[in-house]
Design a protein around this motif. Structure first.
Motif, PDB file in Angstrom:
ATOM      1  N   LEU A   1       7.838  68.550 -35.328  1.00  0.00           N
ATOM      2  CA  LEU A   1       7.952  69.746 -36.161  1.00  0.00           C
ATOM      3  C   LEU A   1       7.049  69.690 -37.384  1.00  0.00           C
ATOM      4  CD1 LEU A   1      11.668  70.873 -36.490  1.00  0.00           C
ATOM      5  CD2 LEU A   1       9.731  72.183 -35.667  1.00  0.00           C
ATOM      6  N   ALA A   2       6.935  68.499 -37.956  1.00  0.00           N
ATOM      7  CA  ALA A   2       6.193  68.363 -39.201  1.00  0.00           C
ATOM      8  C   ALA A   2       4.690  68.527 -38.966  1.00  0.00           C
ATOM      9  CB  ALA A   2       6.484  67.015 -39.832  1.00  0.00           C
ATOM     10  N   GLY A   3       4.265  68.252 -37.772  1.00  0.00           N
ATOM     11  CA  GLY A   3       2.844  68.395 -37.484  1.00  0.00           C
ATOM     12  C   GLY A   3       2.061  67.159 -37.875  1.00  0.00           C
TER      13      GLY A   3
ATOM     14  N   GLN B   1      -0.416  66.547 -39.812  1.00  0.00           N
ATOM     15  CA  GLN B   1      -0.929  66.278 -41.152  1.00  0.00           C
ATOM     16  C   GLN B   1       0.165  66.045 -42.182  1.00  0.00           C
ATOM     17  OE1 GLN B   1      -3.676  69.368 -42.297  1.00  0.00           O
ATOM     18  NE2 GLN B   1      -4.551  69.345 -40.260  1.00  0.00           N
ATOM     19  N   ALA B   2       1.419  66.048 -41.736  1.00  0.00           N
ATOM     20  CA  ALA B   2       2.524  65.937 -42.684  1.00  0.00           C
ATOM     21  C   ALA B   2       2.611  64.521 -43.253  1.00  0.00           C
ATOM     22  CB  ALA B   2       3.826  66.299 -41.995  1.00  0.00           C
ATOM     23  N   THR B   3       3.133  64.453 -44.479  1.00  0.00           N
ATOM     24  CA  THR B   3       3.328  63.138 -45.083  1.00  0.00           C
ATOM     25  C   THR B   3       4.657  62.570 -44.600  1.00  0.00           C
ATOM     26  OG1 THR B   3       4.486  64.103 -46.945  1.00  0.00           O
ATOM     27  CG2 THR B   3       2.117  63.812 -47.179  1.00  0.00           C
TER      28      THR B   3
ATOM     29  N   GLN C   1       7.687  64.455 -45.958  1.00  0.00           N
ATOM     30  CA  GLN C   1       7.975  65.715 -45.274  1.00  0.00           C
ATOM     31  C   GLN C   1       8.722  65.455 -43.971  1.00  0.00           C
ATOM     32  OE1 GLN C   1       3.907  67.060 -45.395  1.00  0.00           O
ATOM     33  NE2 GLN C   1       4.536  68.981 -46.318  1.00  0.00           N
TER      34      GLN C   1
ATOM     35  N   ILE D   1      12.618  66.713 -42.924  1.00  0.00           N
ATOM     36  CA  ILE D   1      12.961  67.424 -41.687  1.00  0.00           C
ATOM     37  C   ILE D   1      13.976  66.612 -40.892  1.00  0.00           C
ATOM     38  CG2 ILE D   1      12.044  68.332 -39.513  1.00  0.00           C
ATOM     39  CD1 ILE D   1       9.431  68.859 -40.986  1.00  0.00           C
TER      40      ILE D   1
ATOM     41  N   LYS E   1       9.021  74.578 -44.090  1.00  0.00           N
ATOM     42  CA  LYS E   1       8.668  73.166 -44.207  1.00  0.00           C
ATOM     43  C   LYS E   1       7.586  72.753 -43.216  1.00  0.00           C
ATOM     44  CE  LYS E   1      12.916  71.297 -45.268  1.00  0.00           C
ATOM     45  NZ  LYS E   1      14.096  70.616 -44.771  1.00  0.00           N
ATOM     46  N   ALA E   2       7.823  73.111 -41.954  1.00  0.00           N
ATOM     47  CA  ALA E   2       6.858  72.708 -40.928  1.00  0.00           C
ATOM     48  C   ALA E   2       5.510  73.376 -41.178  1.00  0.00           C
ATOM     49  CB  ALA E   2       7.389  73.066 -39.547  1.00  0.00           C
TER      50      ALA E   2
ATOM     51  N   ALA F   1       4.326  74.257 -44.082  1.00  0.00           N
ATOM     52  CA  ALA F   1       3.716  73.603 -45.236  1.00  0.00           C
ATOM     53  C   ALA F   1       3.033  72.299 -44.814  1.00  0.00           C
ATOM     54  CB  ALA F   1       4.760  73.342 -46.298  1.00  0.00           C
ATOM     55  N   GLY F   2       3.674  71.578 -43.889  1.00  0.00           N
ATOM     56  CA  GLY F   2       3.067  70.352 -43.383  1.00  0.00           C
ATOM     57  C   GLY F   2       1.766  70.663 -42.666  1.00  0.00           C
ATOM     58  N   SER F   3       1.801  71.739 -41.900  1.00  0.00           N
ATOM     59  CA  SER F   3       0.651  72.120 -41.097  1.00  0.00           C
ATOM     60  C   SER F   3      -0.526  72.585 -41.963  1.00  0.00           C
ATOM     61  CB  SER F   3       1.113  73.227 -40.148  1.00  0.00           C
ATOM     62  OG  SER F   3       0.182  73.509 -39.178  1.00  0.00           O
TER      63      SER F   3
END
Lengths: 317, 534
Positions: free
Chosen positions: A38-40, A42-44, A47, A51, B141-142, B144-146
């Motif tokens: 979900l975070a993808g 590039q997420a830290t 993040q 989630i 949230k997701a 923003a991560g993207s």
């Protein structure tokens, strides 16, 4: 009889719990979790952790399991990550299509297998018998997806007789004839293993029945051979065939994953295939749980059916 | 019930489209390509698309589709085959402050979202805040991560007037415009997001693009209709339908039997049969893809420059691209593929020279060769030929004395390991990255973006000179000067063998000759706006 059914039904509970545990734990063992997906990319780490907390993935495993199971029992299998929709709804929609395909294949398998089995048994060791049994062996050994592709290449691409994919036409009317037209190739591909197994079973079972005393008596009474076969031998011979058919329905549901993928048949199998490719864990979990549960209930049904047909079973241990 | 209404609505709009010669006359593309207006294009997709969020990257399979329903402030013009220029999309003009921190956009006036609401500066601000401000009511949230690359360091978003918006970054960010052209920076209707909420919005996407979302039957089809009011001219076709066909042979067959009009990802085995079919067209598109190995720059022995150069000279890229990949790739010379905005034509890269490779290996202190451990991903995104390519290169390495041991990892495990950086006993990772813009160089080679601060420099590459060039590029607003700085970085990355660049992959797309005006760009993206059906 009722006692047997109740006892046998109760016995499925530990099996179902086992199934749910295996499904749950398998998904936990697979590396990566929903939060990361979900975070993808590039997420830290923060993040992802946020989630993870919001999904409850940081709680103890047994808590997660109990929560998941209690929701599942109430029909809530969570939300698909990739498609942002309730898993229960998605799985239910697709199950219908899989059942259509499985039912058509089952009927087709019976329609092919029983006559072939009878013909083989009544013409034992003849050319017809040998040819049909070789064919049955072939059908049993050929991978379904390969057969599906061959059907597509020959009947769809070359002769343009059937559509190569889908359940309905995207252009033109989409009624029952259109559905049957789309159903033909996948049902043919999917039914080949059950048809082969059932044909061999019909043949051996009928051969045995034909040597029974009561059949000899019937012949001695001067009945025609056709009447002897149909009314006296086949009746008994079909009992194991019916049981086997029940087991094969389970196979049809499970085996549909390959056929559905090849023909883009919008069933549970194709959905699972897509979900695995997209790492959509809640959807995989929900789909597998549903297939496994159906398998357990089909087995229960077959056992009960067998008990109905054969009293020795229900009074046994 | 809901479905029957949407279907009726769609049929209704089809009827309108067929009758509306007026609308059709607005499309210049149909006239220039010889096709006539109307008709519905059916596209065979290589997988079931993901949910239709505007701001979450669910992979190219989904993003390509969304490119047809959403607009962005600026865009790469997908009606151009190669080197797509950066053009105004929802923004008509912009000003960049000399310190490259402040961007002021003038918005296109009179643009409406598909739900009828107007596009204005407030709507754009809503979209940016939603993906950057944790206090926003619809904070995603997701998302923003993207979108961290573009919105991760904002100092403020200001609505100057109804059609002017100012975006301020904390640090200089000269590459902001090409980043805004990424599909995930699409602008969605705030009204629709408020109406459905973050969770359900992806099932009701509303943009300003050339096509409108109509309905979806998961696993069966997704239906889109033309946006008759599209600001750049309405599409000629009435709409298009996406049919997921994950099995390659089925996809090609459906094209050959006419069940679908257009397909993506033709499998290599079918390329010849599609090419020889007189009613079909097959075109390759050079993807902004860089496939190769990221060596471990932190732990020996790959810290030795000669060893990395030896690895680079050892690979027979020509044969690999021609025989193993059957023309679906070209040898990579540097960081970017030809035809992408970041490509420097002057970089010659490494050829195939095993003798030189052996010499360099000896210079590095390994005259008898050495063993190396390389981690490769199993499945997932990347390449359909991954295994064959790695096997071929393994043999190339062996020929010069490098005994490469390839350790295959489940895709997600591989990703996790990449996020943590290459560890001590691993010598390289195999990756297939999407590399298109200059800004990718920042992510690939910046020292301060090493794990755990990022996961796009997992090989711990660190070079003070490169860092200085990258910093200067971030601060240089003049596009030509910035380009020259980035070209220096690219040359440096090649000289340093920062990565072992191997090939740039291509996509094979095919369509029926009835489909006119389709432009097959060198990109993962494409548009059906220019298409008509004969």
């Amino acid at each position: 009889m009722l006692r047997f059914v109740v006892a046998r039904s109760l016995a499925t509970i530990p099996v179902l719990i086992g199934v749910s545990l295996v499904v749950f734990l398998t998904m936990k063992i697979i590396p990566g979790d929903a939060a990361e997906v979900l975070a993808g990319p590039q997420a830290t780490k923060d993040q992802v952790e946020l989630i993870r907390q919001s999904l409850g993935l940081n709680r103890p495993l047994y808590v997660q399991y109990v929560t998941w199971l209690s929701r599942a029992v109430r029909g809530d299998l969570g939300r698909s990550i990739q498609l942002a929709a309730p898993v229960t709804e998605m799985v239910r929609d697709r199950l219908k299509n899989t059942l259509v395909l499985a039912l058509a294949s089952a009927l087709l398998a019976l329609a092919i297998a029983v006559p072939v089995g009878i013909l083989s048994a009544t013409h034992q060791s003849s050319f017809v018998d040998r040819a049909s049994m070789v064919l049955a062996l072939f059908g049993n050994s050929m991978p379904t997806f390969w057969l599906g592709l061959v059907f597509i290449l020959i009947l769809s691409l070359h002769f343009r007789l059937f559509p190569s994919n889908g359940m309905h036409s995207l252009r033109g009317p989409a009624g029952i004839p259109d559905l049957l037209w789309h159903l033909t190739l996948p049902a043919l591909a999917l039914c080949d293993v059950p048809a082969a197994v059932l044909a061999r079973m019909t043949r051996s079972s009928l051969l045995e029945a034909l040597n029974d005393d009561h059949v000899r008596t019937a012949r001695a009474k001067g009945l025609t051979e056709a009447r002897v076969v149909v009314h006296h031998a086949l009746r008994n011979a079909l009992l194991p065939v019916v049981t086997l058919m029940g087991i094969q329905v389970g196979y049809l549901l499970g085996g549909s994953i390959l056929v559905e993928t090849v023909f883009s048949w919008p069933g549970l199998g194709l959905q699972l295939y897509d979900a695995i490719g997209a790492r959509d864990l809640p959807l995989v979990q929900g789909g597998v749980l549903l297939v496994a549960t159906m398998f357990v209930f089909i087995n229960l049904f077959v056992d009960v059916l067998y008990a109905v047909l054969d009293p020795r079973i229900r009074y046994g241990t | 019930m809901g479905r029957s209404i949407t279907r009726r609505r769609f049929l209704h709009s089809l009827a309108l489209g067929a009758g509306g010669a007026l609308l059709a006359a607005r499309s210049t593309d149909a006239a220039t390509t010889g096709g006539k207006s109307g008709g519905t294009l059916i596209a065979g997709w290589e997988a079931e698309p993901g949910a239709f969020d505007n701001d979450i990257d669910r992979g190219a399979v989904t993003r390509t589709l969304l490119h047809n329903i959403y607009d962005r402030l600026v865009d790469r013009d997908m009606t151009v085959k190669a080197n797509q220029p950066l053009v105004g999309n929802l923004a008509t003009s912009w000003e960049v402050s000399p310190d490259a921190k402040t961007y002021t956009f003038k918005l296109r006036q009179g643009v409406k979202f598909h739900d009828g609401t107007a596009l204005d500066a407030e709507a754009v601000k809503f979209n940016i805040d939603r993906d950057s401000d944790p206090n926003h009511k619809y904070y995603n949230k997701a998302g923003a991560g993207s979108l961290k690359l573009g919105y991760g360091n904002l100092a403020g978003v200001v609505v100057v007037d109804k059609f002017t918006i100012r975006i301020v970054h904390k640090d200089p960010f000269a590459d902001f415009l090409p980043v805004l052209a990424f599909g995930t920076y699409s602008i969605a209707s705030p009204t629709a997001i408020q109406k459905y909420g973050n969770e359900d919005y992806p099932n009701h996407p509303v943009g300003t693009g050339p096509f409108k979302y109509v309905s979806r039957e998961k696993g069966v089809k997704v239906t889109f209709e033309r946006n008759p009011d599209y600001w750049a001219g309405a599409p000629a076709i009435d709409g298009f339908i996406v049919r997921p066909l994950p099995e390659a042979v089925t996809r090609v067959t459906a094209l050959q039997t006419g069940e679908v009009d257009w397909i993506n990802a033709v499998n290599p085995d079918s390329i010849d049969s599609v090419r020889s079919n007189p009613s079909l067209v097959l075109e390759l598109a050079q993807l902004p893809n860089t496939w190769g190995y990221i060596p471990n720059h932190k732990y020996p022995p790959t810290t030795k420059l000669q060893l990395r150069q030896a690895m680079s000279w050892a690979i027979d890229r020509e044969t690999l691209a021609r025989d193993v990949m059957r023309g679906l790739a070209v040898p990579a010379k540097g960081t970017h593929a030809a035809g992408t905005p970041g490509y420097d034509p002057d970089i010659t890269g490494y050829g195939y020279n095993p003798t030189k490779a052996k010499q360099l290996l000896a210079d590095a202190g390994f005259p008898k060769g050495l063993p190396l451990e390389v981690w490769i991903p199993a499945g997932g995104a990347g390449s359909p030929f991954g295994v064959q390519m790695n096997e071929f290169i393994q043999q190339n390495f062996k020929d010069v004395g490098i005994e490469a041991k390839f350790v295959q990892q489940e895709f997600q495990t591989f990703q996790n390991n990449m996020a943590n950086g290459v560890q001590k006993d691993v010598n390289a990772l195999q990756v297939g990255f999407s590399v298109d813009e200059f800004v990718n160089l920042q992510r690939m080679f910046r020292t301060d973006l090493q794990p755990p601060n990022g996961n796009t420099n997992p090989g711990w590459y660190s070079n003070a000179e490169v860092d200085a060039l990258l910093k200067k590029a971030r601060e240089t607003t003049n596009a030509e000067q910035r380009k020259r700085l980035y070209f220096q970085v690219e040359q440096k990355a090649v000289d340093d063998a920062a990565w072992i660049f191997v090939v740039n992959q291509k996509a094979a797309r095919a369509w029926n000759k009835r489909v006119k005006g389709y432009i097959n760009p060198n990109s993962y993206m494409f548009t059906f706006r220019t298409v008509s059906i004969a």
